[in-house]
Design an enzyme around this catalytic site. Structure first.
Site, PDB file in Angstrom:
ATOM      1  N   SER A 133      26.174  83.894 -75.129  1.00 37.48           N
ATOM      2  CA  SER A 133      26.047  84.846 -76.174  1.00 37.48           C
ATOM      3  C   SER A 133      25.610  85.803 -75.924  1.00 37.48           C
ATOM      4  O   SER A 133      25.957  87.197 -76.314  1.00 37.48           O
ATOM      5  CB  SER A 133      24.829  83.780 -76.737  1.00 37.48           C
TER       6      SER A 133
ATOM      7  N   ARG B 226      29.374  75.920 -67.099  1.00 39.76           N
ATOM      8  CA  ARG B 226      30.214  76.668 -66.353  1.00 39.76           C
ATOM      9  C   ARG B 226      30.074  77.290 -64.840  1.00 39.76           C
ATOM     10  O   ARG B 226      31.689  77.120 -64.682  1.00 39.76           O
ATOM     11  CB  ARG B 226      30.254  78.285 -66.908  1.00 39.76           C
TER      12      ARG B 226
ATOM     13  N   LYS C 261      10.776  86.925 -76.692  1.00 41.99           N
ATOM     14  CA  LYS C 261      11.919  86.716 -76.688  1.00 41.99           C
ATOM     15  C   LYS C 261      12.296  87.725 -78.378  1.00 41.99           C
ATOM     16  O   LYS C 261      12.448  86.900 -79.469  1.00 41.99           O
ATOM     17  CB  LYS C 261      13.102  85.942 -76.271  1.00 41.99           C
TER      18      LYS C 261
ATOM     19  N   HIS D 152      29.471  76.867 -76.844  1.00 36.68           N
ATOM     20  CA  HIS D 152      29.171  75.799 -77.322  1.00 36.68           C
ATOM     21  C   HIS D 152      29.673  74.626 -77.466  1.00 36.68           C
ATOM     22  O   HIS D 152      29.124  73.574 -77.783  1.00 36.68           O
ATOM     23  CB  HIS D 152      28.038  76.179 -78.193  1.00 36.68           C
TER      24      HIS D 152
END
Length: 159
Positions: free
Chosen positions: A127, A90, A41, A17
């Site tokens: 993460s 990514r 969440k 990040h």
């Protein structure tokens, strides 16, 4: 003034990040790091804790504003007159999802999305993966700022 936003949940913020945020901070006068609030969440860290961890991690940049948001990212952008979203990619699988989001955001509000390829060092990093490895006792210290790593170990020890 050139402004952009780097959105995410950042639970917790990783060196991947920070790579994207740091690169954006060299391209824009102000970079807003928008910490997403997802009511459905339960994060490992509260939104307030994430904001504080990010502020500490980005203190040296000098042009970072860290805030939380809920709802549509384009509304966050509109309220702050931010014309660009910066997202790290990514892998090809990221691109499929992020392209749809970018096209939707453009259609809703005219906000541009810029894709930045992730540094290969962090191409596998998320993460979720960091939390999972750390929960099983794996060493993730090299994947996080030192203060974030300490907070992660402390939080996992509480559970």
């Amino acid at each position: 003034m050139r402004r952009a936003v780097c959105p995410g949940s950042f639970d917790p913020i990783t060196n991947g990040h920070l790579d994207i945020i740091g690169r954006a901070s060299r391209l824009y006068d102000v970079v807003h790091v928008a910490v997403m609030i997802n009511q459905s969440k339960q994060g490992l860290f509260t939104v307030e804790e994430r904001i504080e961890l990010i502020r500490e991690a980005t203190a040296g940049y000098g042009n970072i504003v860290v805030e939380s948001f809920h709802g549509l990212l384009v509304d966050f952008c509109k309220q702050r007159e931010i014309p660009a979203i910066v997202k790290g990619l990514r892998a090809v699988s990221d691109f499929d999802y992020e392209l749809q989001m970018a096209q939707m955001n453009m259609g809703l509000s005219g906000v541009e999305t810029l894709f930045v390829p992730t540094n290969p060092t962090y191409s596998f990093l998320s993460s979720s993966l960091v939390k999972e490895v750390a929960a099983w006792g794996g060493d993730v210290a090299h994947l996080l700022p030192a203060h974030v790593h300490a907070a992660l170990l402390e939080r996992l020890a509480e559970r």
